[in-house]
Design an enzyme around this catalytic site. Structure first.
Site, PDB file in Angstrom:
ATOM      1  N   ALA A 252       0.798  -1.228   0.000  1.00 14.49           N
ATOM      2  CA  ALA A 252       0.000   0.000   0.000  1.00 14.49           C
ATOM      3  C   ALA A 252       0.833   1.282   0.000  1.00 14.49           C
ATOM      4  O   ALA A 252       0.310   2.350   0.280  1.00 14.49           O
ATOM      5  CB  ALA A 252      -0.991   0.020   1.167  1.00 14.49           C
ATOM      6  N   ALA A 253       2.131   1.182  -0.350  1.00 11.87           N
ATOM      7  CA  ALA A 253       2.935   2.410  -0.467  1.00 11.87           C
ATOM      8  C   ALA A 253       2.312   3.332  -1.508  1.00 11.87           C
ATOM      9  O   ALA A 253       2.196   4.553  -1.300  1.00 11.87           O
ATOM     10  CB  ALA A 253       4.368   2.064  -0.873  1.00 11.87           C
ATOM     11  N   GLY A 254       1.885   2.735  -2.620  1.00  7.97           N
ATOM     12  CA  GLY A 254       1.268   3.538  -3.682  1.00  7.97           C
ATOM     13  C   GLY A 254      -0.011   4.215  -3.210  1.00  7.97           C
ATOM     14  O   GLY A 254      -0.293   5.359  -3.587  1.00  7.97           O
ATOM     15  N   ASP A 255      -0.784   3.530  -2.382  1.00  7.08           N
ATOM     16  CA  ASP A 255      -2.028   4.127  -1.884  1.00  7.08           C
ATOM     17  C   ASP A 255      -1.738   5.261  -0.891  1.00  7.08           C
ATOM     18  O   ASP A 255      -2.433   6.279  -0.882  1.00  7.08           O
ATOM     19  CB  ASP A 255      -2.903   3.063  -1.217  1.00  7.08           C
ATOM     20  CG  ASP A 255      -3.355   2.004  -2.220  1.00  7.08           C
ATOM     21  OD1 ASP A 255      -3.517   2.348  -3.405  1.00  7.08           O
ATOM     22  OD2 ASP A 255      -3.531   0.842  -1.809  1.00  7.08           O
TER      23      ASP A 255
HETATM   24  P1  ADP Z   1       3.034   0.528  -5.433  1.00  8.70           P
HETATM   25  O1  ADP Z   1       2.925   0.393  -3.961  1.00  8.70           O
HETATM   26  O2  ADP Z   1       1.759   0.972  -6.059  1.00  8.70           O
HETATM   27  O3  ADP Z   1       3.659  -0.643  -6.128  1.00  8.70           O
HETATM   28  P2  ADP Z   1       5.581   1.965  -5.497  1.00  8.70           P
HETATM   29  O4  ADP Z   1       6.248   0.709  -5.048  1.00  8.70           O
HETATM   30  O5  ADP Z   1       6.102   2.608  -6.744  1.00  8.70           O
HETATM   31  O6  ADP Z   1       4.010   1.780  -5.714  1.00  8.70           O
HETATM   32  O7  ADP Z   1       5.651   3.007  -4.296  1.00  8.70           O
HETATM   33  C1  ADP Z   1       4.918   4.211  -4.308  1.00  8.70           C
HETATM   34  C2  ADP Z   1       5.715   5.298  -3.650  1.00  8.70           C
HETATM   35  O8  ADP Z   1       6.001   4.914  -2.295  1.00  8.70           O
HETATM   36  C3  ADP Z   1       7.072   5.578  -4.279  1.00  8.70           C
HETATM   37  O9  ADP Z   1       6.970   6.522  -5.340  1.00  8.70           O
HETATM   38  C4  ADP Z   1       7.863   6.116  -3.093  1.00  8.70           C
HETATM   39  O10 ADP Z   1       7.574   7.508  -2.915  1.00  8.70           O
HETATM   40  C5  ADP Z   1       7.280   5.342  -1.918  1.00  8.70           C
HETATM   41  N1  ADP Z   1       8.100   4.163  -1.595  1.00  8.70           N
HETATM   42  C6  ADP Z   1       7.917   2.882  -1.982  1.00  8.70           C
HETATM   43  N2  ADP Z   1       8.891   2.075  -1.496  1.00  8.70           N
HETATM   44  C7  ADP Z   1       9.723   2.867  -0.795  1.00  8.70           C
HETATM   45  C8  ADP Z   1      10.928   2.654  -0.044  1.00  8.70           C
HETATM   46  N3  ADP Z   1      11.486   1.436   0.067  1.00  8.70           N
HETATM   47  N4  ADP Z   1      11.516   3.731   0.550  1.00  8.70           N
HETATM   48  C9  ADP Z   1      10.967   4.969   0.472  1.00  8.70           C
HETATM   49  N5  ADP Z   1       9.827   5.234  -0.219  1.00  8.70           N
HETATM   50  C10 ADP Z   1       9.215   4.210  -0.848  1.00  8.70           C
END
Ligand code: ADP
Length: 316
Positions: A252-255
């Site tokens: 849920a980082a993207g969310d």
């Molecule tokens: P999703 O969760 O939809 O696959 P991402 O993996 O691209 O999307 O992550 C979305 C956003 O979350 C990234 O653009 C970044 O800002 C943040 N993010 C994800 N993983 C990390 C990490 N390991 N460290 C710091 N920020 C992160």
């Protein structure tokens, strides 16, 4: 056309038209092969669903958020609604329908890899908007959409928002073919790099983002720990780095990113500042376990930005 930003000091009004799922998470050393049974180490039930996650992220980031969708008339449904209420998301228009709530069956292995089965359940019953939904969307500053509800209602919501000058933010996940109509009604598209590649057949995120600008005016391609790439018609692409943190769970980082980005944009912040805000929120979320439970509060986002200073965006 998009609605004007809320007045300074007023919370942004955000409507999420999306899914609620109970995440059923089993932690194992190694995921079972077909026909195999393995003993897991731990089991957790965590409220999730891309719609609910974005709603909680936006509410904790400081917006007034309402959720349109459905839960089932089961124990999970009651818990999913309570979790949204707990984060001050308005659930008056979240339907309760006969049958099971949406569930996501997740196996996480020791290498952090996962395999997921999503059963839409109640989410699949949300096929069209009613008058109450329309009235709510018409007065919103932004409508957040993802692809875990039937496509018919996603398109209907986007079209209705566009007709009423409400900004639309689409997360094209899970990746699937999109009707061109849906992109026509989208103001801001936020794919991750895999979704951007799936939509365009281009593996380079910059090339994919540029190609998507043919269909939508603004695109943010998220790149995990590498940050994100912002592309807008008539402007040079901008790369925004992610804060360097120790990630424990990137679910849920993207969310988290989209929910916070929507709040910052509807508050009228310029895009580079809004992206820094969203990146700070997402970085906080990956340092905690869980989906909606990992979303940071506004004070935490501001504190993180304050301690990090203003990170410069890099033209690419
Ligand atoms: P999703 O969760 O939809 O696959 P991402 O993996 O691209 O999307 O992550 C979305 C956003 O979350 C990234 O653009 C970044 O800002 C943040 N993010 C994800 N993983 C990390 C990490 N390991 N460290 C710091 N920020 C992160």
């Amino acid at each position: 056309m998009t609605s004007s930003p809320t007045a300074p000091g007023d919370p942004a009004g955000i409507v999420v038209l999306g899914s609620t799922n109970m995440d059923l998470v089993a932690y194992v050393a190694k995921a079972p092969a077909r026909g195999e049974t393995v003993t897991g180490r731990e089991f957790r039930t965590v409220p999730g669903g891309k719609g609910a996650n974005q709603a909680v992220a936006a509410a904790r980031a400081g917006a007034e958020v309402s959720m349109i969708g459905a839960v089932g008339a089961d124990d999970f449904g009651a818990r999913l609604r309570a979790a949204l209420d707990h984060s001050s998301v308005d659930t008056d228009l979240l339907r309760t329908v006969e049958g099971a709530s949406g569930t996501a069956h997740i196996v996480v292995d020791d290498e952090g890899g996962n395999a997921i089965v999503v059963v839409p359940g109640a989410n699949g019953t949300v096929t069209s908007l009613d008058h109450g939904d329309e009235a709510l969307i018409a007065t919103a500053d932004a409508l957040l959409l993802q692809l875990e509800l039937p496509l018919s209602v996603v398109v209907e919501g986007a079209r209705y928002a566009r007709e009423h000058g409400v900004r639309t933010v689409l997360t094209p996940a899970p990746a699937r073919h999109l009707p061109s109509e849906l992109l026509t009604f989208t103001d801001l598209l936020v794919p991750n790099e895999h979704e951007a590649a799936a939509l365009t057949d281009l593996s380079d995120p910059r090339a994919a983002g540029l190609a998507l600008l043919d269909a939508v005016p603004e695109v943010v391609v998220t790149l995990g720990a590498a940050g994100c790439l912002y592309l807008a018609r008539g402007r040079e692409p901008v790369a925004v780095p992610a804060p360097r943190v120790k990630a424990v769970d990137t679910t849920a980082a993207g969310d988290a990113f989209v929910g916070a980005l929507a709040v910052a944009v509807t508050e009228g912040r310029p895009m580079p500042e809004a992206l820094a805000w969203a990146s700070a929120a997402a970085a906080l979320s990956v340092q905690r376990p869980g989906a909606s439970t990992s979303m940071p509060y506004r004070t935490e986002i501001e504190a993180a930005l304050g301690s990090a200073g203003n990170r410069e965006a890099d033209p690419v």
